[in-house]
Structure formats: C-alpha cells, structure tokens
Design a protein around this motif. Sequence first.
Motif, PDB file in Angstrom:
ATOM      1  N   LEU A   1       0.871  -1.260   0.007  1.00 39.28           N
ATOM      2  CA  LEU A   1       0.186  -0.074   0.007  1.00 39.28           C
ATOM      3  C   LEU A   1       0.901   1.322   0.184  1.00 39.28           C
ATOM      4  N   ARG A   2       0.624   2.296  -0.940  1.00 42.83           N
ATOM      5  CA  ARG A   2       1.354   3.230  -1.206  1.00 42.83           C
ATOM      6  C   ARG A   2       0.407   4.398  -1.133  1.00 42.83           C
ATOM      7  N   SER A   3       0.841   5.688  -0.415  1.00 38.09           N
ATOM      8  CA  SER A   3       0.101   6.951  -0.611  1.00 38.09           C
ATOM      9  C   SER A   3       0.822   7.764  -1.514  1.00 38.09           C
ATOM     10  N   PRO A   4       0.267   8.055  -2.464  1.00 41.15           N
ATOM     11  CA  PRO A   4       1.072   8.857  -3.841  1.00 41.15           C
ATOM     12  C   PRO A   4       1.048  10.342  -3.212  1.00 41.15           C
ATOM     13  N   ALA A   5       2.224  11.034  -3.818  1.00 38.41           N
ATOM     14  CA  ALA A   5       2.379  12.308  -3.486  1.00 38.41           C
ATOM     15  C   ALA A   5       1.380  13.398  -4.229  1.00 38.41           C
ATOM     16  N   LEU A   6       0.710  14.280  -3.760  1.00 42.41           N
ATOM     17  CA  LEU A   6      -0.197  15.129  -4.267  1.00 42.41           C
ATOM     18  C   LEU A   6       0.234  16.456  -4.454  1.00 42.41           C
ATOM     19  N   ASP A   7      -0.269  17.315  -5.212  1.00 45.70           N
ATOM     20  CA  ASP A   7      -0.463  18.787  -5.558  1.00 45.70           C
ATOM     21  C   ASP A   7      -1.839  19.202  -5.528  1.00 45.70           C
ATOM     22  N   VAL A   8      -2.155  20.398  -4.853  1.00 53.75           N
ATOM     23  CA  VAL A   8      -3.456  20.836  -4.846  1.00 53.75           C
ATOM     24  C   VAL A   8      -3.481  22.361  -5.351  1.00 53.75           C
ATOM     25  N   SER A   9      -3.992  22.762  -6.474  1.00 54.05           N
ATOM     26  CA  SER A   9      -4.175  24.332  -6.755  1.00 54.05           C
ATOM     27  C   SER A   9      -5.693  24.459  -6.860  1.00 54.05           C
ATOM     28  N   GLU A  10      -5.874  25.878  -6.688  1.00 49.55           N
ATOM     29  CA  GLU A  10      -7.384  26.379  -6.546  1.00 49.55           C
ATOM     30  C   GLU A  10      -7.542  27.695  -7.497  1.00 49.55           C
ATOM     31  N   SER A  11      -8.498  27.577  -8.006  1.00 55.19           N
ATOM     32  CA  SER A  11      -9.095  28.666  -8.911  1.00 55.19           C
ATOM     33  C   SER A  11     -10.409  29.325  -8.447  1.00 55.19           C
ATOM     34  N   GLU A  12     -11.133  30.040  -9.042  1.00 57.90           N
ATOM     35  CA  GLU A  12     -12.300  30.584  -8.290  1.00 57.90           C
ATOM     36  C   GLU A  12     -13.462  29.446  -8.583  1.00 57.90           C
ATOM     37  N   THR A  13     -13.235  28.656  -9.670  1.00 58.15           N
ATOM     38  CA  THR A  13     -14.381  27.676  -9.906  1.00 58.15           C
ATOM     39  C   THR A  13     -14.011  26.212  -9.548  1.00 58.15           C
ATOM     40  N   ALA A  14     -12.628  25.880  -9.391  1.00 56.28           N
ATOM     41  CA  ALA A  14     -12.362  24.566  -9.241  1.00 56.28           C
ATOM     42  C   ALA A  14     -11.116  24.310  -8.578  1.00 56.28           C
ATOM     43  N   TYR A  15     -10.889  22.954  -8.003  1.00 58.30           N
ATOM     44  CA  TYR A  15      -9.559  22.449  -7.635  1.00 58.30           C
ATOM     45  C   TYR A  15      -8.962  21.761  -8.540  1.00 58.30           C
ATOM     46  N   THR A  16      -7.517  21.903  -8.652  1.00 56.09           N
ATOM     47  CA  THR A  16      -6.782  20.904  -9.619  1.00 56.09           C
ATOM     48  C   THR A  16      -5.905  19.944  -8.740  1.00 56.09           C
ATOM     49  N   VAL A  17      -6.174  18.731  -8.800  1.00 56.06           N
ATOM     50  CA  VAL A  17      -5.061  17.908  -7.896  1.00 56.06           C
ATOM     51  C   VAL A  17      -4.341  17.024  -9.026  1.00 56.06           C
TER      52      VAL A  17
ATOM     53  N   VAL B   1       0.708  10.329 -14.332  1.00 55.92           N
ATOM     54  CA  VAL B   1       0.186  11.505 -13.607  1.00 55.92           C
ATOM     55  C   VAL B   1      -1.110  11.667 -13.699  1.00 55.92           C
ATOM     56  N   LEU B   2      -1.908  11.485 -12.415  1.00 57.99           N
ATOM     57  CA  LEU B   2      -3.323  11.551 -12.305  1.00 57.99           C
ATOM     58  C   LEU B   2      -3.751  13.044 -12.011  1.00 57.99           C
ATOM     59  N   THR B   3      -4.593  13.658 -13.084  1.00 63.27           N
ATOM     60  CA  THR B   3      -5.011  14.929 -12.930  1.00 63.27           C
ATOM     61  C   THR B   3      -6.479  15.069 -12.528  1.00 63.27           C
ATOM     62  N   LEU B   4      -6.961  15.542 -11.635  1.00 59.60           N
ATOM     63  CA  LEU B   4      -8.487  15.650 -11.236  1.00 59.60           C
ATOM     64  C   LEU B   4      -8.684  17.276 -11.513  1.00 59.60           C
ATOM     65  N   LYS B   5      -9.750  17.538 -12.221  1.00 60.18           N
ATOM     66  CA  LYS B   5     -10.281  18.959 -12.207  1.00 60.18           C
ATOM     67  C   LYS B   5     -11.779  18.944 -11.553  1.00 60.18           C
ATOM     68  N   LEU B   6     -11.567  19.260 -10.400  1.00 62.40           N
ATOM     69  CA  LEU B   6     -12.579  19.205  -9.402  1.00 62.40           C
ATOM     70  C   LEU B   6     -13.518  20.579  -9.381  1.00 62.40           C
ATOM     71  N   ALA B   7     -14.658  20.601 -10.157  1.00 64.03           N
ATOM     72  CA  ALA B   7     -15.545  21.981 -10.017  1.00 64.03           C
ATOM     73  C   ALA B   7     -16.194  21.965  -8.539  1.00 64.03           C
ATOM     74  N   LYS B   8     -15.991  23.183  -8.158  1.00 63.18           N
ATOM     75  CA  LYS B   8     -16.531  23.481  -6.901  1.00 63.18           C
ATOM     76  C   LYS B   8     -18.002  23.616  -7.178  1.00 63.18           C
TER      77      LYS B   8
END
Length: 144
Positions: A37-53, A125-132
């Motif tokens: 079991l591994r816990s991958p490193a992640l980066d999170v950034s934010e804009s007005e409408t979404a988070y990018t992980v 690299v898994l990229t998630l665009k998570l809309a607020k």
Amino acid sequence: MFLVPVNRNLSDLSRSLDRFFDDSFFSDGRDASAATLRSPALDVSESETAYTVRLDMPGVPKDAVKVHIDGRRISIDAEQRKDDEKKDGERVIYRERTVSRFSRSFTLPQEISQGDSNASLDQGVLTLKLAKRAASVASQLTVN
C-alpha cells in the motif's frame, strides 16, 4: 547469487529502508507478492471555480483508478499489477516490483460538483479537475 550495488545514493538508502520496514520482510507467513500500500504524493491548486489535484501514479493503467467524491471528501484508489511474463528457460533471481496499491483520501474546503468534474491519467500523473459546487442562492420564506 547476491546482487551487490557498486555505488549507493540517497534513493538506494531510502529503498533499502522501505524494504526493511515492509511487512513482507518480517516473514509472518504471508505471500511476499502481496500488495504494497502506497500513499502517492499530491499537489492541489485552486481557482475561483475548481480545484486541480495532481497525483503521481507511475505504471497504473487508467481502468485501475477509482475516484470517489463525497461532498468535500475525495478518495482515490488504484492497483498496479506486476508482469508475470517469463521467457522459456528464464528464472527470476530477484524481484522488487510486485503488486502495489495506491490509496489517498483528503478533504477540500468546499463541496465538489461531481457532474462538472473530470479526471485524466497521462504519463503516470493523475490530474483531477474538481469543480466547486455553486453556493445555494439565499431565498426568503413567506410566513402564512
């Protein structure tokens, strides 16, 4: 036959320590090929409408990645399988690359709209665009 490294650097030391503390090292009767079991490193950034992980998931196929969204809580699970392909007359001398499970959960400051969000996996690299989720509009109740 023993493999003896000629030069050591920090990543070799880190890998050795990981193997030392790996459950399979202590030989408690479990299969050494059990999933790590591994816990991958992640980066999170934010804009007005979404988070990018962005998460590092090397060698994981797209169909093995599961992303679960529950309000503000995001859970990511994936599994990387080893190749058991052997050529005739070949035997395995040493194996470090086994089945690996990636799992990571985190909570964001704002709820996520699952219908407006998307995920892509490119070059490990898994990229998630998570809309607020839009804030609910205030309304007034009429008293009868």
